[in-house]
Design an enzyme around this catalytic site. Structure first.
Site, PDB file in Angstrom:
ATOM      1  N   LYS A  17      -1.283  -1.480  -3.971  1.00 10.48           N
ATOM      2  CA  LYS A  17      -2.578  -0.577  -4.037  1.00 10.48           C
ATOM      3  C   LYS A  17      -1.627   0.907  -4.103  1.00 10.48           C
ATOM      4  O   LYS A  17      -1.123   1.199  -3.367  1.00 10.48           O
ATOM      5  CB  LYS A  17      -3.230  -0.525  -2.968  1.00 10.48           C
ATOM      6  CG  LYS A  17      -4.448   0.505  -2.659  1.00 10.48           C
ATOM      7  CD  LYS A  17      -4.891   0.491  -1.380  1.00 10.48           C
ATOM      8  CE  LYS A  17      -6.094   1.788  -1.468  1.00 10.48           C
ATOM      9  NZ  LYS A  17      -6.501   1.780   0.024  1.00 10.48           N
ATOM     10  N   TYR A  23       0.857  -1.272  -0.018  1.00 10.51           N
ATOM     11  CA  TYR A  23      -0.024   0.004  -0.041  1.00 10.51           C
ATOM     12  C   TYR A  23       0.982   1.116  -0.108  1.00 10.51           C
ATOM     13  O   TYR A  23       1.517   1.573   1.030  1.00 10.51           O
ATOM     14  CB  TYR A  23      -0.937  -0.146   1.248  1.00 10.51           C
ATOM     15  CG  TYR A  23      -2.126   1.110   1.213  1.00 10.51           C
ATOM     16  CD1 TYR A  23      -2.109   1.991   0.330  1.00 10.51           C
ATOM     17  CD2 TYR A  23      -2.776   1.212   2.248  1.00 10.51           C
ATOM     18  CE1 TYR A  23      -3.173   2.821   0.254  1.00 10.51           C
ATOM     19  CE2 TYR A  23      -3.693   2.307   2.509  1.00 10.51           C
ATOM     20  CZ  TYR A  23      -3.742   2.775   1.413  1.00 10.51           C
ATOM     21  OH  TYR A  23      -4.883   4.085   1.659  1.00 10.51           O
TER      22      TYR A  23
END
Length: 302
Positions: free
Chosen positions: A162, A134
């Site tokens: 992500k 992330y």
């Protein structure tokens, strides 16, 4: 693990006394599963993990695992400043049946690329689960740079990222130079661009209350490859994305969006405050318009 489809970072519904509203949480899981989302993320920032105790976070993992009951994958966030804490959350997630982990840059510490990699590798060694990285420099202050990504190539568990930087050049770099790390859209207003560059998944908080709209864009772009249809759907969704991002009221908007669907997600935990009447009215109108427009595009009721 192949990350494909819509992944919802689920909210944590609260009563007015800030205890978990278990009934609303169960209703939210059922809404998401029945709508067809492809996975549920527990302990993301949308779930307000940062405002919960360690005991609450671990309870949430186990309770969501029971509610999901294997119907879709459960991904658990390990976010914490200290590596030791992230390791404990990762180990707890594995013991509670998590299918994968979400591993972010430790906030506030401002680590180097090498330090981010060592942090993530330590979590990987402890849990040995598939990992979605992330990257969110807007909250963490630093990017997962090329040094980070190169070092993480030592483990096949780092299979997706992500990407929430908002930097289109990073999107190009990831798609071109790191094809072994699957792209996942983490910047809602760039979803169309992510799909055009080969992303197969989208982690989208708005899918808590509007899974149908987010699934429609995924279906058009990633499944059908119809970017003309995708542009029309994206155009209908952009006003919602603007409302969600304005004024630092993101979590509050997501929770109120669920409330509009009859699921009382309750207030955010302090220091955040609920939406005022004008904010609620604006959000409700934007959602109504979006749903009507997308329904006309797809021919399916929303």
């Amino acid at each position: 693990m192949q990350f494909e489809g819509i992944y919802t970072p689920i909210v944590t519904p609260f009563h007015d006394d800030f205890t978990c509203n278990k009934e609303a949480l169960a209703q939210t899981v059922e809404l998401l599963v029945s709508a067809g989302v492809h996975g549920i993320i527990v302990a993301g920032s949308t779930g307000e993990y940062y405002a919960q105790t360690e005991k609450e976070r671990i309870w949430m993992m186990g309770h969501c695992a029971e509610l999901i009951n294997g119907r879709v994958p459960m991904i658990v966030g390990t976010g914490a400043i200290r590596t030791e804490d992230s390791i404990r959350f990762a180990e707890a997630a594995k013991s509670q049946g998590a299918d994968a982990l979400l591993v972010a840059t430790p906030p506030y510490a401002y680590p180097t690329g090498r330090e981010i990699a060592l942090h993530a590798l330590a979590i990987d060694r402890a849990a040995n689960l598939p990992v979605m990285l992330y990257n969110y420099p807007g909250r963490m202050s630093v990017n997962m740079d090329e040094e980070t990504l190169d070092r993480l190539g030592r483990s096949p568990n780092f299979c997706a990222i992500k990407e929430s930087s908002g930097d289109i050049n990073r999107l190009h770099m990831l798609a071109r130079d790191y094809p072994h790390i699957a792209l996942s859209c983490g910047m809602d207003d760039q979803a169309l661009e992510f799909f055009a560059w080969g992303a197969r998944s989208w982690v989208c908080a708005g899918s808590n209350f509007a899974p149908e709209a987010h699934l429609a864009l995924y279906q058009a772009c990633a499944v059908e490859g119809d970017f003309t249809k995708g542009r029309a759907i994206m155009s209908a969704m952009l006003p919602l994305m603007s409302v969600l991002e304005q004024g630092g009221k993101f979590v509050q908007c997501i929770k109120y969006g669920l409330t509009l669907r009859g699921i009382d997600a309750g207030p955010p935990r302090k220091p955040l405050q609920p939406l005022n009447k004008d904010d609620k009215r604006q959000l409700a109108e934007v959602i109504r318009t979006m749903n009507t427009t997308i329904s006309n595009i797809t021919g399916e009721a929303i």
